[in-house]
Design a protein around this motif. Structure first.
Motif: not given
Length: 384
Positions: A41-48, A73-75
């Motif tokens: 979440l921290f390193s991939e999903c949120l920055p993306s 956002v949904l992922t």
């Protein structure tokens, strides 16, 4: 497994099949699975999600760009919600901390689905509103956005330090490594909470109930403030079209933020209405991580649960150290005879030498395999 990109699947398989915690490791398979998701979440999903929101705001909006952002956002929201749902529904977690876990009413399928959906909606609308507002702020100045994130996280650090609750619970003896780990864990928790609002982070060892609720309730104000700054910036700069291909109108900005934060607050309020009344106080609590774990030891229903205190850093239960020592020495006599299944080499390896008053008993529980576990834990950080 990390280099072959199969670790998420391996962690999930171990958790589902009940893989026993390896002796010498700091985390069981469930906690390890959760922290791997946190890292993702921290390193991939949120920055993306944030990068795509910035591209949408500062570039030329298109259906493809919007769908791409929505997918991110949904992922990310699903990942954040799943961590909360799995941890709350876990039987061991509910047994250890019945005063915190149990938001999801498992006795009713309808309520279970309703609460799970509300958790997902809360994460989704919190994330959508926050990344859109941050993108608007970035369009004005990346320095302002960086300053906001730095000051916001810094204030959380100061809050934790003033309460004597900055150090994380990992039982790491090496001081520099313990400080580094605590800093990283606090950054992870604060960032994920700011952008997803997952209710698990109201845990006393993370943000705490009152700090969590404060973030949820102030998110609409922050988003509206960034929207107002964007509109003022656009109106005050005649040459803005040279730097921004597309300009959002004031009605588009306020309408988008207004809808998102309204849905976010509505999800939060409905969630509070559906959860058991006894757990509402966990959203208003000032309890620290140290207070939580000492109370968990005192109120533990059995010896196996009480022994989990040794998986927590000693500074967390310093206030009840005499009670822990008395419990341990009384229990060792009984356990050496009854040999309960939970009193295995892993649990024995967690017991501090200085708390065992009988030298003969210490030699008895420090078998060859236990010593090997302790040496492996001291010489490696891979168990983190």
């Amino acid at each position: 497994f990390v280099f072959t990109l199969t670790k998420p699947g391996v962690d999930a398989h171990r958790y589902v099949t009940g893989y026993k915690q390896k002796a010498g490791s700091y985390m069981n398979t469930h906690v390890e699975l959760i922290y791997m998701r946190v890292l993702e979440l921290f390193s991939e999903c949120l920055p993306s999600a944030l990068i795509q929101a910035i591209a949408l705001v500062t570039g030329s909006p298109s259906r493809v760009a919007f769908l791409s952002l929505s997918s991110s956002v949904l992922t990310a929201s699903f990942l954040a919600a799943s961590v909360m749902i799995e941890k709350d529904a876990d039987k061991k977690s509910r047994k250890k901390s019945p005063d915190f876990y149990g938001i999801i009413p498992l006795e009713s399928l309808g309520k279970t689905i309703g609460v799970c959906l509300l958790i997902f909606f809360l994460c989704t609308f919190q994330l959508a509103a926050k990344v859109f507002a941050c993108a608007l702020c970035y369009a004005e100045s990346s320095s302002i956005l960086a300053a906001y994130l730095f000051i916001d996280t810094g204030s959380y650090f100061v809050y934790k330090m003033l309460r004597g609750d900055f150090q994380f619970w990992f039982p790491i003896d090496n001081a520099p490594l313990r400080i580094f780990t605590s800093i990283m864990c606090r950054i992870f928790a604060k960032t994920i909470m700011d952008f997803t609002g997952t209710p698990h982070l109201r845990h006393p060892s993370h943000l705490g109930g009152m700090y969590y609720s404060l973030i949820i309730l102030t998110t609409p104000l922050i988003c509206l403030y960034f929207g107002h700054r964007y509109i003022a910036y656009v109106e005050d700069n005649e040459n803005i079209k040279a730097t921004l291909p597309y300009i959002f109108s004031s009605s588009q900005v306020y309408w988008s933020i207004g809808v998102l934060v309204s849905l976010q607050i509505s999800s939060f309020i409905l969630l509070l209405l559906l959860i058991p009344r006894r757990l509402i106080t966990t959203f208003l609590s000032f309890k620290t991580g140290k207070q939580h774990y000492t109370e968990r030891f005192i109120n533990a229903p059995d010896d196996a649960t009480k022994m989990q205190i040794f998986a927590i850093h000693r500074s967390y239960w310093k206030s009840v150290a005499p009670e822990v020592e008395a419990f341990l020495n009384e229990g060792l006599v009984a356990w050496s005879s009854t040999k309960p299944t939970w009193f295995d080499a892993h649990i024995k390896s967690l017991i501090p030498d200085d708390l065992v008053k009988d030298p003969a008993m210490l030699l008895k529980i420090r078998g060859t395999n236990v010593k090997a576990i302790m040496e492996r834990r001291r010489s490696s950080i891979t168990g983190l």
